[in-house]
Design a protein around this motif. Structure first.
Motif, mmCIF file in Angstrom:
data_model
loop_
_atom_site.group_PDB
_atom_site.id
_atom_site.type_symbol
_atom_site.label_atom_id
_atom_site.label_comp_id
_atom_site.label_asym_id
_atom_site.label_seq_id
_atom_site.Cartn_x
_atom_site.Cartn_y
_atom_site.Cartn_z
ATOM 1 N N SER A 54 29.787 -10.075 -10.436
ATOM 2 C CA SER A 54 29.243 -10.450 -11.742
ATOM 3 C C SER A 54 28.520 -9.276 -12.381
ATOM 4 O O SER A 54 27.741 -8.589 -11.717
ATOM 5 C CB SER A 54 28.258 -11.617 -11.592
ATOM 6 N N LEU A 55 28.783 -9.068 -13.653
ATOM 7 C CA LEU A 55 28.081 -8.058 -14.429
ATOM 8 C C LEU A 55 27.837 -8.641 -15.821
ATOM 9 O O LEU A 55 28.597 -8.388 -16.756
ATOM 10 C CB LEU A 55 28.900 -6.767 -14.523
ATOM 11 N N PRO A 56 26.785 -9.465 -15.964
ATOM 12 C CA PRO A 56 26.490 -10.025 -17.286
ATOM 13 C C PRO A 56 26.323 -8.912 -18.311
ATOM 14 O O PRO A 56 25.722 -7.871 -18.011
ATOM 15 C CB PRO A 56 25.169 -10.777 -17.059
ATOM 16 N N VAL A 57 26.859 -9.108 -19.513
ATOM 17 C CA VAL A 57 26.815 -8.058 -20.525
ATOM 18 C C VAL A 57 26.149 -8.569 -21.796
ATOM 19 O O VAL A 57 25.940 -9.772 -21.977
ATOM 20 C CB VAL A 57 28.229 -7.527 -20.855
ATOM 21 N N ALA A 58 25.797 -7.629 -22.664
ATOM 22 C CA ALA A 58 25.225 -7.931 -23.973
ATOM 23 C C ALA A 58 25.572 -6.784 -24.893
ATOM 24 O O ALA A 58 25.910 -5.688 -24.441
ATOM 25 C CB ALA A 58 23.707 -8.108 -23.873
ATOM 26 N N ALA A 77 21.531 -6.242 -13.823
ATOM 27 C CA ALA A 77 22.240 -5.067 -13.302
ATOM 28 C C ALA A 77 21.347 -4.167 -12.450
ATOM 29 O O ALA A 77 21.786 -3.103 -12.018
ATOM 30 C CB ALA A 77 22.828 -4.261 -14.459
ATOM 31 N N GLY A 78 20.102 -4.588 -12.237
ATOM 32 C CA GLY A 78 19.237 -3.835 -11.337
ATOM 33 C C GLY A 78 18.049 -3.152 -11.974
ATOM 34 O O GLY A 78 17.258 -2.507 -11.279
ATOM 35 N N PHE A 79 17.889 -3.281 -13.286
ATOM 36 C CA PHE A 79 16.697 -2.739 -13.930
ATOM 37 C C PHE A 79 15.481 -3.600 -13.585
ATOM 38 O O PHE A 79 15.610 -4.778 -13.257
ATOM 39 C CB PHE A 79 16.868 -2.722 -15.454
ATOM 40 N N GLU A 80 14.315 -2.989 -13.693
ATOM 41 C CA GLU A 80 13.065 -3.719 -13.462
ATOM 42 C C GLU A 80 12.587 -4.321 -14.775
ATOM 43 O O GLU A 80 12.566 -3.643 -15.811
ATOM 44 C CB GLU A 80 11.995 -2.765 -12.907
ATOM 45 N N GLY A 112 26.707 0.075 -15.775
ATOM 46 C CA GLY A 112 27.591 0.506 -14.687
ATOM 47 C C GLY A 112 28.919 -0.227 -14.678
ATOM 48 O O GLY A 112 29.464 -0.549 -13.610
ATOM 49 N N PHE A 113 29.470 -0.459 -15.864
ATOM 50 C CA PHE A 113 30.710 -1.231 -15.971
ATOM 51 C C PHE A 113 31.914 -0.490 -15.392
ATOM 52 O O PHE A 113 32.772 -1.095 -14.740
ATOM 53 C CB PHE A 113 30.959 -1.570 -17.443
ATOM 54 N N ALA A 114 31.998 0.824 -15.598
ATOM 55 C CA ALA A 114 33.200 1.565 -15.191
ATOM 56 C C ALA A 114 33.512 1.444 -13.700
ATOM 57 O O ALA A 114 34.648 1.119 -13.332
ATOM 58 C CB ALA A 114 33.079 3.029 -15.608
ATOM 59 N N PRO A 115 32.550 1.669 -12.791
ATOM 60 C CA PRO A 115 32.885 1.506 -11.371
ATOM 61 C C PRO A 115 33.217 0.071 -11.003
ATOM 62 O O PRO A 115 34.077 -0.177 -10.147
ATOM 63 C CB PRO A 115 31.626 1.997 -10.642
ATOM 64 N N ALA A 116 32.559 -0.897 -11.636
ATOM 65 C CA ALA A 116 32.877 -2.305 -11.367
ATOM 66 C C ALA A 116 34.294 -2.630 -11.834
ATOM 67 O O ALA A 116 35.041 -3.350 -11.165
ATOM 68 C CB ALA A 116 31.869 -3.215 -12.061
ATOM 69 N N LEU A 117 34.680 -2.077 -12.978
ATOM 70 C CA LEU A 117 36.023 -2.297 -13.510
ATOM 71 C C LEU A 117 37.072 -1.710 -12.574
ATOM 72 O O LEU A 117 38.131 -2.314 -12.347
ATOM 73 C CB LEU A 117 36.134 -1.667 -14.896
#
Length: 383
Positions: A47-51, A64-67, A285-290
């Motif tokens: 899962s990589l929720p986007v906006a 995605a891992g930000f604080e 970090g969409f590119a590596p997930a893709l």
């Protein structure tokens, strides 16, 4: 010696935006995952929720891992609210809707002439205080049409009337500005990479400017739109006296009219305008997930004509198509023809109404219905 077995495990990447009013992007991913796993337990799901820069952008960054960082700032009417930004290393994601969004207004209350982006400036300042050297500034969903004047004021600018007094908050009061003083702007801004992330490219004023196009969404009637358009044009003219001809260039530039003209204020600060989804895919970090995926599932609440103009699903689909990956979409409502979806890189869309024709039920029970829709995707593509 026998060849090594080919790994045929399906790998699904869920990169969907929120279903506005029903499900956050994180909840969309959770529900789609649950539905897929019921019919295709062998599939690997990421899962990589986007906006795209609008409301939900900070939540996507946190997923995605930000604080998540919270701070008390002024809301659009001046009342204090708790707003959040996201931080990872020296990169911050700031969402103007957190401070100055429509959701910060009391229910049924609009203030198109007087609402201010001052709290957004305070949020940017908090990101600077946290050590941010790159700020992705997501704009959209604003309650304001003040050209970013409030934001600039919170960062040290002064906008004065004929008596040398600060003008009142809001877009209408910009008609009273006689002098702009930017000498007090926070020095740290000069050393920060500020990216204006937006899905709209409107100029500041005119028939396609912020007041005319987006003012009515914020409660502005025709007279209010005329007042705001004239006030913003006057404001840009005063800034031209302060910083020269580039002020007029900023006013005409793509993105200046984003979020009630806060895009203009950001450009005055030296921001670089980029399509919101393009920036966010990089940050998340969409590119590596893709690269790991064999199937991409994107989506948002309504797949319609607007989707094709810079919204999150179109950005996801374009990137996935360029990488040769198959894309399907989930949505609450589908208003695009199959050929339009195809041109966007989406093989098929699965609206909630396909599983439940009653729209009121779809809104009330979006989560469970989305799980059923995801089961259909699993049967069609993973079994």
């Amino acid at each position: 010696m026998a060849d090594a077995a080919v790994d045929r495990t399906p790998r699904v990447l869920i990169a969907a935006d929120k279903f506005k009013g029903s499900l956050t992007a994180v909840q969309v991913a959770e529900r789609v995952t649950a539905g897929l796993r019921r019919v295709a337990p062998h599939a690997e799901v990421e899962s990589l929720p986007v906006a795209d820069g609008g409301d939900g952008t900070v939540d996507a960054a946190v997923a995605a891992g930000f604080e998540r960082r919270e701070v008390r700032v002024a809301g659009p009417l001046g009342h204090e609210v708790t707003a959040a930004f996201a931080l990872r290393g020296s990169t911050a994601v700031v969402e103007m809707a957190e401070a100055s969004g429509l959701q910060r207004l009391p229910k049924g209350v609009f203030a198109p002439l007087s609402s201010s982006t001052y709290g957004t400036g305070e949020l940017l300042r908090a990101a600077l205080d946290a050590g941010a050297r790159t700020i992705v500034f997501g704009v959209g969903g604003s309650a304001t049409t003040d050209g970013g004047a409030g934001m600039l004021s919170a960062l040290g600018a002064r906008f004065l009337d004929a008596e040398g007094e600060p003008v009142a908050p809001g877009g209408a009061a910009l008609a009273d500005v006689e002098r702009a003083d930017l000498s007090g702007l926070d020095d740290r801004l000069a050393a920060v990479g500020l990216v204006l992330a937006s899905d709209v490219d409107n100029p500041l004023t005119g028939p396609t400017g912020a007041p005319a196009v987006y003012g009515p969404q914020k409660g502005a009637g025709p007279d209010d739109v005329a007042v705001l358009d004239a006030a913003l044009a006057h404001f840009a003219g005063v800034l031209e006296k302060e910083i020269g001809p580039k002020a007029a260039g900023y006013a005409a530039a793509p993105g200046a009219g984003a979020a009630g003209g806060v895009g203009y204020g950001a450009l005055v600060l030296g921001a670089r305008f980029r399509p919101g989804i393009e920036v966010m895919l990089e940050v998340l970090g969409f590119a590596p997930a893709l690269e790991r995926a064999t199937l991409v599932i994107t989506g948002e609440g309504s797949l319609d004509e607007q989707t094709l103009h810079g919204k999150a699903p179109a950005g996801v689909a374009a990137a996935a198509r360029a990488a040769g990956k198959e894309v399907v979409a989930v949505c609450g409502r589908l208003a695009l023809r199959p050929e339009e979806l195809g041109r966007a890189g989406i093989r098929r869309a699965y609206p909630l109404t396909e599983a439940e024709p009653d729209i009121a039920t779809c809104l009330a029970d979006a989560g469970p219905i989305l799980e059923r829709v995801a089961e259909n995707i699993g049967r069609d593509f993973l079994v």
